[in-house]
Design an enzyme around this catalytic site. Structure first.
Site, PDB file in Angstrom:
ATOM      1  N   ASP A   1      -5.115   4.091 -44.281  1.00  0.00           N
ATOM      2  CA  ASP A   1      -4.224   3.829 -43.172  1.00  0.00           C
ATOM      3  C   ASP A   1      -4.272   2.308 -42.951  1.00  0.00           C
ATOM      4  O   ASP A   1      -5.213   1.647 -43.393  1.00  0.00           O
ATOM      5  CB  ASP A   1      -4.696   4.588 -41.931  1.00  0.00           C
TER       6      ASP A   1
ATOM      7  N   ASP B   1      -3.132   0.123 -39.676  1.00  0.00           N
ATOM      8  CA  ASP B   1      -3.542  -0.351 -38.353  1.00  0.00           C
ATOM      9  C   ASP B   1      -4.779   0.401 -37.867  1.00  0.00           C
ATOM     10  O   ASP B   1      -4.794   1.624 -37.811  1.00  0.00           O
ATOM     11  CB  ASP B   1      -2.399  -0.190 -37.353  1.00  0.00           C
TER      12      ASP B   1
ATOM     13  N   ASP C   1       0.926  -2.890 -28.542  1.00  0.00           N
ATOM     14  CA  ASP C   1       2.234  -3.541 -28.547  1.00  0.00           C
ATOM     15  C   ASP C   1       2.843  -3.628 -29.944  1.00  0.00           C
ATOM     16  O   ASP C   1       3.866  -4.281 -30.129  1.00  0.00           O
ATOM     17  CB  ASP C   1       2.115  -4.956 -27.971  1.00  0.00           C
TER      18      ASP C   1
ATOM     19  N   THR D   1       1.136   4.186 -44.072  1.00  0.00           N
ATOM     20  CA  THR D   1       1.163   3.828 -42.656  1.00  0.00           C
ATOM     21  C   THR D   1       2.395   4.351 -41.937  1.00  0.00           C
ATOM     22  O   THR D   1       3.512   4.237 -42.438  1.00  0.00           O
ATOM     23  CB  THR D   1       1.048   2.287 -42.508  1.00  0.00           C
TER      24      THR D   1
ATOM     25  N   CYS E   1       6.140   5.295 -43.351  1.00  0.00           N
ATOM     26  CA  CYS E   1       7.030   6.213 -42.644  1.00  0.00           C
ATOM     27  C   CYS E   1       7.697   5.396 -41.548  1.00  0.00           C
ATOM     28  O   CYS E   1       7.021   4.903 -40.643  1.00  0.00           O
ATOM     29  CB  CYS E   1       6.258   7.380 -42.028  1.00  0.00           C
TER      30      CYS E   1
ATOM     31  N   CYS F   1      10.276  14.338 -39.466  1.00  0.00           N
ATOM     32  CA  CYS F   1      10.352  14.008 -40.887  1.00  0.00           C
ATOM     33  C   CYS F   1       9.123  14.567 -41.607  1.00  0.00           C
ATOM     34  O   CYS F   1       8.146  14.947 -40.972  1.00  0.00           O
ATOM     35  CB  CYS F   1      10.422  12.501 -41.076  1.00  0.00           C
TER      36      CYS F   1
ATOM     37  N   ARG G   1       5.915  11.440 -41.867  1.00  0.00           N
ATOM     38  CA  ARG G   1       5.075  10.954 -40.765  1.00  0.00           C
ATOM     39  C   ARG G   1       3.772  11.741 -40.723  1.00  0.00           C
ATOM     40  O   ARG G   1       3.772  12.952 -40.579  1.00  0.00           O
ATOM     41  CB  ARG G   1       5.813  11.065 -39.437  1.00  0.00           C
TER      42      ARG G   1
END
Length: 181
Positions: free
Chosen positions: A8, A10, A19, A51, A90, A98, A101
Site C-alpha cells: 500500500d 499512504d 487532507d 493504492t 484505484c 468498483c 478499490r
C-alpha cells in the site's frame, strides 16, 4: 522466479494525510521505507504498489498531479537503491462499487495480469483492514504495519494469524530473512 511484495502507499511507504497527498511536496517517505524497498529488491523480490486514491474521484487531485507524485516517489526509491515494477491505482470513490478499490481484490488481480504471474502466496503489506482483506481475497499473505492507520488497525485486529510489524523496514527484514514464510 523472484518473489512478489505488494505495498500500500499512504501510511506504509509515505506519511498519510487526512487532507490527501496532493502534490509531490506532500509526499514524505516514512523513516526506513525506501531502505525497505531496496532491501526487498536485493533479496530477490519484485515490489509493486497498489493504492486507493479516492482524491481523484473527489476532485481533490488530478491525474497529472498523481503522476508527478509517483515520479517523485520513484525517484526517491531509486535514489535509495530500490525500484518498483509498477504502481496500480484505484481512482474511484468509496461509493463507486468498483472491483479495484480495496478491500476488493481487483488491483491485485491487475498486478497478476500485467506482470503475467499470480499473486497467490505473495506478500501484501498494508496499514488498514482493507489492505488485509484485499490480500486474503486474492490468496496473498497479508502483513500489517503499525505506521499510518496501522496502530488502530492492529488494536482492532481479531485475526491473530496476520503478522504485525512496527514499520515497512521491519516487515522487509522479516521477509528477506524468511521469517514470514
Amino acid at each position: 522466479m523472484t518473489g512478489l511484495v505488494i505495498l500500500d502507499r499512504d501510511g506504509v511507504i509515505n506519511e498519510d494525510s487526512a487532507d490527501f497527498i496532493r502534490t509531490p511536496r506532500d509526499w514524505v517517505a516514512l523513516p526506513g521505507s525506501l531502505e525497505a524497498i531496496a532491501l526487498l529488491n536485493r533479496s530477490g523480490f519484485d515490489v509493486v504498489v497498489c493504492t486507493n486514491q479516492s482524491g481523484l474521484a473527489r476532485g481533490l487531485i488530478d491525474r497529472e498531479n498523481l503522476e508527478a507524485i509517483h515520479r517523485h516517489m520513484l525517484a526517491e526509491i531509486r535514489a535509495a537503491g530500490g525500484d518498483v515494477r509498477g504502481i496500480f491505482v484505484c481512482p474511484h470513490g468509496p461509493g463507486d462499487d468498483c472491483e479495484c478499490r480495496k478491500p476488493r481484490p481487483g488491483l491485485l488481480q491487475q498486478v497478476a495480469q500485467r506482470l503475467g504471474r499470480p499473486v497467490l502466496g505473495s506478500f501484501v503489506i498494508g496499514d488498514s483492514r482493507r489492505d488485509l482483506e484485499a490480500a486474503r481475497a486474492a490468496g496473498a499473505r497479508p502483513l500489517l504495519v503499525r505506521t499510518g492507520n496501522g496502530r488502530r488497525t492492529a488494536a482492532a485486529l481479531a485475526d491473530e494469524s496476520i503478522p504485525v510489524f512496527d514499520d515497512l523496514l521491519a516487515a522487509a527484514k522479516a521477509i528477506a530473512g524468511g521469517g514470514t514464510r
